[in-house]
Design an enzyme around this catalytic site. Structure first.
Site, PDB file in Angstrom:
ATOM      1  N   LYS A  36      -2.513  -4.193   0.742  1.00 25.87           N
ATOM      2  CA  LYS A  36      -2.813  -3.061  -0.136  1.00 25.87           C
ATOM      3  C   LYS A  36      -4.221  -3.201  -0.702  1.00 25.87           C
ATOM      4  CE  LYS A  36      -0.739  -0.818  -4.242  1.00 25.87           C
ATOM      5  NZ  LYS A  36       0.427  -0.897  -5.161  1.00 25.87           N
ATOM      6  N   SER A 113       3.074   2.869  -5.463  1.00 21.91           N
ATOM      7  CA  SER A 113       1.729   3.070  -4.994  1.00 21.91           C
ATOM      8  C   SER A 113       1.368   2.243  -3.758  1.00 21.91           C
ATOM      9  CB  SER A 113       0.752   2.711  -6.128  1.00 21.91           C
ATOM     10  OG  SER A 113       0.892   1.336  -6.485  1.00 21.91           O
ATOM     11  N   SER A 137       6.614  -0.023  -7.196  1.00 24.14           N
ATOM     12  CA  SER A 137       5.771   0.384  -6.079  1.00 24.14           C
ATOM     13  C   SER A 137       5.902  -0.436  -4.811  1.00 24.14           C
ATOM     14  CB  SER A 137       4.304   0.430  -6.521  1.00 24.14           C
ATOM     15  OG  SER A 137       4.087   1.558  -7.345  1.00 24.14           O
TER      16      SER A 137
END
Length: 398
Positions: A36, A113, A137
């Site tokens: 990420k 996210s 997330s």
């Protein structure tokens, strides 16, 4: 790096992909992973999902220890993945880079996210992917995309070199399509200890009632699979205050930390934000200090209560998300309603600092939903081993 990657789901950040070969030998040798784009990799910019963040921050001077550990264990980095702007969102939407496609349900959001990491894993582009979980997330994208996912115990995995959102809630988690890979990554990243037996299984009634009937019904066989491993589940009421109150306390405490972490940058740069993100930060700025203080006090009480309940090895079981991923056409109002209903459940582990694994256990209207198992802080390795046993009982990918 033998695997060719055709990113048809838009999981990776735009531009040339950042690739680093892992060590020739190690417990993860031969596996590919993605990261990420809030974790630093030396020499590369960390974009944090926002063009103004990328513009105002120099390339990273060092690689985040969690990424370095994976490389040293033999896994090869295949690229950085998209994130919701500043990690402050739950659907997986990013208007600047494009919202990743949910490979398991292309007409629905991937969840956020850690949306790009979930999409890359679900599409088979990598064997596993690193994300972060503050308010859900990793757990929610895993549920939405039909993946195994873990939010480790708070503080279990080093977050040096990771962009902050809510430091007392932030964790580094990961996704995999197979239970054994989820566990193998944990053996590299997690501290030793905590491998003892777990049980009994506790069915959290509030969370099952909070789920829409289709989700609750679809997950009954998965709960039965967990019962094959741990014995009959005992029904408990975990939050007499209600899940709505858990959400409100979590939201206030997280908002205070989000503004403390990022507010000075927002005030100085005045960045462009996509729909909903700027509004969330404006609300964080306006958080009543007395309300935030009450939320912190509740967090202490709740943590003490839950940790006492789980100290002997008990495991909580509940639907990871109350509904499948919202459709891409869902209104902003509908998305917010889902967010609130979902985060009342994700706040259980968030407020108490628990480790939580979600298992891709069922489908509703053609879309995945997950079953969560949560244990006391420090029992991460035991929980991963348990999830592998439950996955085997459910005949899921091992």
């Amino acid at each position: 790096m033998a695997r060719d990657i055709d990113d048809k789901v838009g999981a990776f950040v735009p531009g040339p992909r950042l690739e680093i070969a892992g060590a020739a030998e190690g417990p993860l040798a031969g596996l590919d992973f993605a990261v990420k784009d809030l974790f630093d990799v030396a020499g590369a910019s960390t974009g944090y999902g926002n063009p103004d963040w990328a513009r105002t921050h120099a390339p990273a001077a060092a690689t985040a220890p969690v990424v370095l550990a994976l490389l040293q264990a033999g896994a090869s980095l295949r690229g950085k993945t998209k994130t919701v702007e500043l990690a402050y969102g739950l659907t997986g939407e990013n208007v600047w880079q494009g919202t990743p496609i949910n490979p398991a349900a292309p007409d629905r959001f991937p969840g956020g996210s850690s949306c790009g990491s979930a999409a890359a894993t679900a599409a088979g582009l990598v064997d596993f992917a690193l994300g972060s979980d503050t308010g859900g997330s990793v757990r929610i994208p895993a549920s939405y995309c039909g993946l195994f996912g873990i939010r480790p115990s708070w503080g279990a995995v080093n977050l040096t070199g990771a962009c902050p959102l809510g430091p007392s809630f932030d964790t580094a988690g990961w996704f995999a399509t197979r239970a054994s890979i989820l566990r193998r990554v944990g053996e590299v990243l997690l501290p030793g200890g905590g491998e003892g037996a777990l049980g009994p299984l506790l069915k959290v009634q509030e969370a099952w009632v909070n789920a829409v009937p289709q989700t609750a019904t679809a997950l009954v066989p998965a709960l039965a699979g967990a019962e094959k491993v741990l014995g009959h589940a005992l029904s408990i009421h975990l939050a007499p205050e209600s899940l709505d109150q858990l959400f409100e306390h979590f939201r206030a405490a997280q908002a205070e930390e989000a503004w403390a972490s990022l507010g000075s940058w927002i005030e100085a740069v005045k960045p462009r934000f996509g729909p909903g993100v700027g509004e969330r930060f404006a609300a964080a700025k306006a958080t009543d200090p007395a309300r935030a203080a009450a939320a912190r006090a509740f967090k202490d009480v709740f943590r003490t209560r839950i940790r006492a309940l789980l100290a002997g090895g008990a495991v909580l079981a509940y639907p990871t998300s109350p509904i499948p991923a919202p459709h891409l056409t869902a209104s902003a109002e509908s998305q917010q309603a889902v967010r609130e209903r979902t985060m009342g459940v994700t706040a259980i582990a968030g407020l108490a600092g628990l480790c939580e694994v979600t298992i891709p256990a069922a489908r509703v209207d053609g879309a995945p939903v997950g079953l969560s198992l949560a244990a006391a802080p420090g029992r991460d390795r035991a929980l991963l081993a348990l999830a592998e046993r439950v996955a085997a009982a459910l005949h899921l990918p091992m």
